[in-house]
Design a protein around this motif. Structure first.
Motif, PDB file in Angstrom:
ATOM      1  N   LYS A 261       0.843  -1.179   0.000  1.00  0.00           N
ATOM      2  CA  LYS A 261       0.000   0.000   0.000  1.00  0.00           C
ATOM      3  C   LYS A 261       0.883   1.236   0.000  1.00  0.00           C
ATOM      4  O   LYS A 261       1.984   1.235   0.552  1.00  0.00           O
ATOM      5  CB  LYS A 261      -0.910   0.016   1.235  1.00  0.00           C
ATOM      6  CG  LYS A 261      -2.205   0.765   1.046  1.00  0.00           C
ATOM      7  CD  LYS A 261      -3.183  -0.011   0.169  1.00  0.00           C
ATOM      8  CE  LYS A 261      -4.520   0.704   0.038  1.00  0.00           C
ATOM      9  NZ  LYS A 261      -5.455  -0.008  -0.843  1.00  0.00           N
TER      10      LYS A 261
ATOM     11  N   GLU B 160      -3.516   5.552  -1.129  1.00  0.00           N
ATOM     12  CA  GLU B 160      -4.432   6.264  -0.235  1.00  0.00           C
ATOM     13  C   GLU B 160      -3.870   7.664   0.012  1.00  0.00           C
ATOM     14  O   GLU B 160      -2.655   7.841   0.093  1.00  0.00           O
ATOM     15  CB  GLU B 160      -4.563   5.532   1.109  1.00  0.00           C
ATOM     16  CG  GLU B 160      -5.061   4.101   0.991  1.00  0.00           C
ATOM     17  CD  GLU B 160      -6.551   4.028   0.713  1.00  0.00           C
ATOM     18  OE1 GLU B 160      -7.229   5.076   0.792  1.00  0.00           O
ATOM     19  OE2 GLU B 160      -7.037   2.916   0.421  1.00  0.00           O
TER      20      GLU B 160
ATOM     21  N   GLN C 244      -6.389   7.840  10.157  1.00  0.00           N
ATOM     22  CA  GLN C 244      -6.475   7.378   8.770  1.00  0.00           C
ATOM     23  C   GLN C 244      -5.243   6.554   8.399  1.00  0.00           C
ATOM     24  O   GLN C 244      -5.355   5.501   7.755  1.00  0.00           O
ATOM     25  CB  GLN C 244      -6.608   8.576   7.831  1.00  0.00           C
ATOM     26  CG  GLN C 244      -7.907   9.347   7.967  1.00  0.00           C
ATOM     27  CD  GLN C 244      -7.995  10.498   6.982  1.00  0.00           C
ATOM     28  OE1 GLN C 244      -7.784  10.322   5.787  1.00  0.00           O
ATOM     29  NE2 GLN C 244      -8.303  11.689   7.474  1.00  0.00           N
TER      30      GLN C 244
ATOM     31  N   ASN D 197      -5.186   3.180  10.368  1.00  0.00           N
ATOM     32  CA  ASN D 197      -6.189   2.260   9.829  1.00  0.00           C
ATOM     33  C   ASN D 197      -5.686   1.592   8.544  1.00  0.00           C
ATOM     34  O   ASN D 197      -5.963   0.401   8.300  1.00  0.00           O
ATOM     35  CB  ASN D 197      -7.503   2.980   9.561  1.00  0.00           C
ATOM     36  CG  ASN D 197      -8.291   3.253  10.848  1.00  0.00           C
ATOM     37  OD1 ASN D 197      -8.093   2.591  11.848  1.00  0.00           O
ATOM     38  ND2 ASN D 197      -9.166   4.243  10.805  1.00  0.00           N
ATOM     39  N   ILE D 198      -4.965   2.351   7.706  1.00  0.00           N
ATOM     40  CA  ILE D 198      -4.374   1.769   6.493  1.00  0.00           C
ATOM     41  C   ILE D 198      -3.387   0.660   6.877  1.00  0.00           C
ATOM     42  O   ILE D 198      -3.368  -0.423   6.282  1.00  0.00           O
ATOM     43  CB  ILE D 198      -3.673   2.858   5.668  1.00  0.00           C
ATOM     44  CG1 ILE D 198      -4.709   3.833   5.073  1.00  0.00           C
ATOM     45  CG2 ILE D 198      -2.827   2.233   4.551  1.00  0.00           C
ATOM     46  CD1 ILE D 198      -4.104   5.091   4.497  1.00  0.00           C
TER      47      ILE D 198
ATOM     48  N   LYS E 160      -3.276  -1.053   9.769  1.00  0.00           N
ATOM     49  CA  LYS E 160      -4.012  -2.164  10.400  1.00  0.00           C
ATOM     50  C   LYS E 160      -4.698  -3.032   9.340  1.00  0.00           C
ATOM     51  O   LYS E 160      -4.679  -4.275   9.438  1.00  0.00           O
ATOM     52  CB  LYS E 160      -5.050  -1.609  11.376  1.00  0.00           C
ATOM     53  CG  LYS E 160      -4.448  -0.981  12.621  1.00  0.00           C
ATOM     54  CD  LYS E 160      -5.524  -0.350  13.509  1.00  0.00           C
ATOM     55  CE  LYS E 160      -4.936   0.338  14.728  1.00  0.00           C
ATOM     56  NZ  LYS E 160      -5.981   0.969  15.560  1.00  0.00           N
ATOM     57  N   ASN E 161      -5.295  -2.396   8.348  1.00  0.00           N
ATOM     58  CA  ASN E 161      -5.966  -3.166   7.298  1.00  0.00           C
ATOM     59  C   ASN E 161      -4.989  -3.979   6.469  1.00  0.00           C
ATOM     60  O   ASN E 161      -5.343  -5.056   5.950  1.00  0.00           O
ATOM     61  CB  ASN E 161      -6.757  -2.210   6.380  1.00  0.00           C
ATOM     62  CG  ASN E 161      -7.987  -1.633   7.075  1.00  0.00           C
ATOM     63  OD1 ASN E 161      -8.529  -2.239   7.992  1.00  0.00           O
ATOM     64  ND2 ASN E 161      -8.415  -0.459   6.645  1.00  0.00           N
ATOM     65  N   ALA E 162      -3.762  -3.485   6.345  1.00  0.00           N
ATOM     66  CA  ALA E 162      -2.746  -4.228   5.588  1.00  0.00           C
ATOM     67  C   ALA E 162      -2.327  -5.505   6.311  1.00  0.00           C
ATOM     68  O   ALA E 162      -1.806  -6.436   5.688  1.00  0.00           O
ATOM     69  CB  ALA E 162      -1.515  -3.335   5.366  1.00  0.00           C
TER      70      ALA E 162
ATOM     71  N   LEU F  10      -4.435  -7.539   7.681  1.00  0.00           N
ATOM     72  CA  LEU F  10      -5.507  -8.534   7.566  1.00  0.00           C
ATOM     73  C   LEU F  10      -5.222  -9.563   6.469  1.00  0.00           C
ATOM     74  O   LEU F  10      -4.572  -9.253   5.473  1.00  0.00           O
ATOM     75  CB  LEU F  10      -6.825  -7.805   7.279  1.00  0.00           C
ATOM     76  CG  LEU F  10      -7.276  -6.814   8.365  1.00  0.00           C
ATOM     77  CD1 LEU F  10      -8.562  -6.127   7.955  1.00  0.00           C
ATOM     78  CD2 LEU F  10      -7.436  -7.502   9.706  1.00  0.00           C
TER      79      LEU F  10
END
Length: 397
Positions: free
Chosen positions: A167, A191, A387, A390-391, A393-395, A397
């Motif tokens: 990302k 993002e 923001q 969260n990027i 943390k989502n990476a 998953l």
């Protein structure tokens, strides 16, 4: 518990924007994850007296790697610094790969980023890359005569870094569009989160009235380096020749001594140079009537310098001397917090200084309030830090 490695080119106690961003991110992520930060030995900004707080307790682990450092603004020294830090990071990742689930990278361009991403790719570790400026284009703008060579050599490296990042975080919509087009990336991979300042230090500071209202104060506060264009505001101030006014240059950097010598030799009066102790930005900016934001032509077309939100949180009107089509100019115009002139146009900058001097106190206060409201919505730690985390943390998953 997931393990996150933060790689930051600068970190606390360095009082520069990327250091503050990485420190905020480390503190936030360490609430839920095991966080290790690796960074070079602190050296930024050049000439600044770095006082490390030995009693500072953190919930993450910081390790300063033994790599070559070069705080001065010279190309070869900076490239050597980037390569050396990249090698140190490569070694660290290789030795600790079993304890790394994700890497957040805000490192020196070109070489260190390449070595980090290449090593992470080898061990199948995801990398979230935070892009603060676009390289090699930024170098090309500073050294036009080497533009073709720099792009030919370094652009493929940057493409590799971004293509192999899981990302990418860009700091403006303009940067996102440009990177997607020139690096042939999907926009969904990028993002946009604008850089922030910690608004709490500004909102908690009770601003004092300018003690001597007879002296109208213009101020620049930030890094005094070659890209900043501080020489331009000194020339404009001298050219404007505004009665009962002064110019304060606050900060440190590689050009500071040279500019102090220039002021003395040119016999320019009412120009003061100040140091900025860590934590004193709101207090120092509080004594200004107008803040100055000069950026050399082509140096910040797609990024917003940390000075801008800091100025806005201080509720000060701003005169920006920069590329008219830049993201920074767009923010100043959209928020109606000041005036914008084309980069390196000293005569027009002097005219805007005169205009602000003649403005009523009420109109200056209104522009300052406009900037504050915009910054709280778009450039605050409260809104933007979450923001970024969260990027990350989502990476995971």
């Amino acid at each position: 518990m997931s393990k996150i490695l933060i790689i930051s080119a600068v970190f606390a106690p360095e009082p520069v924007v990327s250091a503050k961003l990485s420190e905020d991110i480390a503190n936030e992520l360490a609430l839920d994850y095991q966080v290790v930060v690796i960074a070079p030995k602190p050296t930024r900004p050049f000439g600044f007296d770095l006082q490390k707080d030995e009693n500072n307790q953190t919930i993450y682990r910081l390790q300063n790697l033994d790599s070559y450092v070069f705080p001065e603004s010279k190309l070869l020294g900076r490239l050597k610094e980037s390569y050396s830090f990249g090698l140190a990071c490569k070694k660290y990742i290789s030795q600790n790969r079993k304890n790394i689930d994700l890497i957040y990278m805000n490192s020196w361009p070109i070489f260190s980023q390449y070595l980090i991403v290449k090593t992470a790719q080898k061990y199948k570790i995801k990398v979230v890359t935070h892009v603060q400026d676009v390289y090699p284009e930024s170098l090309s703008n500073k050294i036009p005569r080497l533009s073709f060579i720099l792009r030919f050599v370094f652009l493929p490296i940057d493409k590799f870094v971004l293509k192999n990042s899981f990302k990418i975080i860009a700091i403006s919509n303009k940067m996102k569009t440009y990177l997607a087009k020139t690096r042939t990336l999907s926009e969904s991979k990028i993002e946009v989160v604008q850089n922030w300042q910690n608004e709490a230090s500004f909102t908690s500071y009770k601003q004092k009235e300018n003690q001597d209202r007879r002296i109208f104060t213009y101020m620049y506060l930030g890094n005094i380096g070659p890209v900043a264009g501080v020489d331009l505001i000194i020339e404009a101030f001298a050219q404007a020749s505004i009665p009962k006014s002064k110019l304060i240059i606050a900060g440190s950097g590689s050009k500071k001594e040279e500019l102090k010598t220039f002021v003395v030799k040119s016999k320019i009066v009412n120009v003061e140079f100040l140091e900025v102790p860590d934590g004193k930005v709101p207090e120092i900016q509080g004594s200004a009537d107008v803040m100055l934001l000069p950026i050399k032509k082509g140096a910040a077309s797609s990024s917003i310098p940390s000075k801008l939100p800091a100025y806005m949180f201080s509720k000060k009107p701003i005169i920006g001397s920069l590329d008219i089509d830049s993201a920074t100019a767009k923010v100043i115009v959209e928020s109606n917090c000041g005036w914008v002139v084309e980069a390196e146009n000293v005569a027009e900058l002097a005219n805007k200084m005169k205009l602000s001097f003649k403005s009523t106190k009420g109109s200056l206060l209104e522009k300052g309030e406009n900037g504050f409201e915009y910054a709280m919505k778009n450039l605050s730690k409260k809104n933007n830090l979450s923001q970024v985390t969260n990027i990350i943390k989502n990476a995971l998953l």
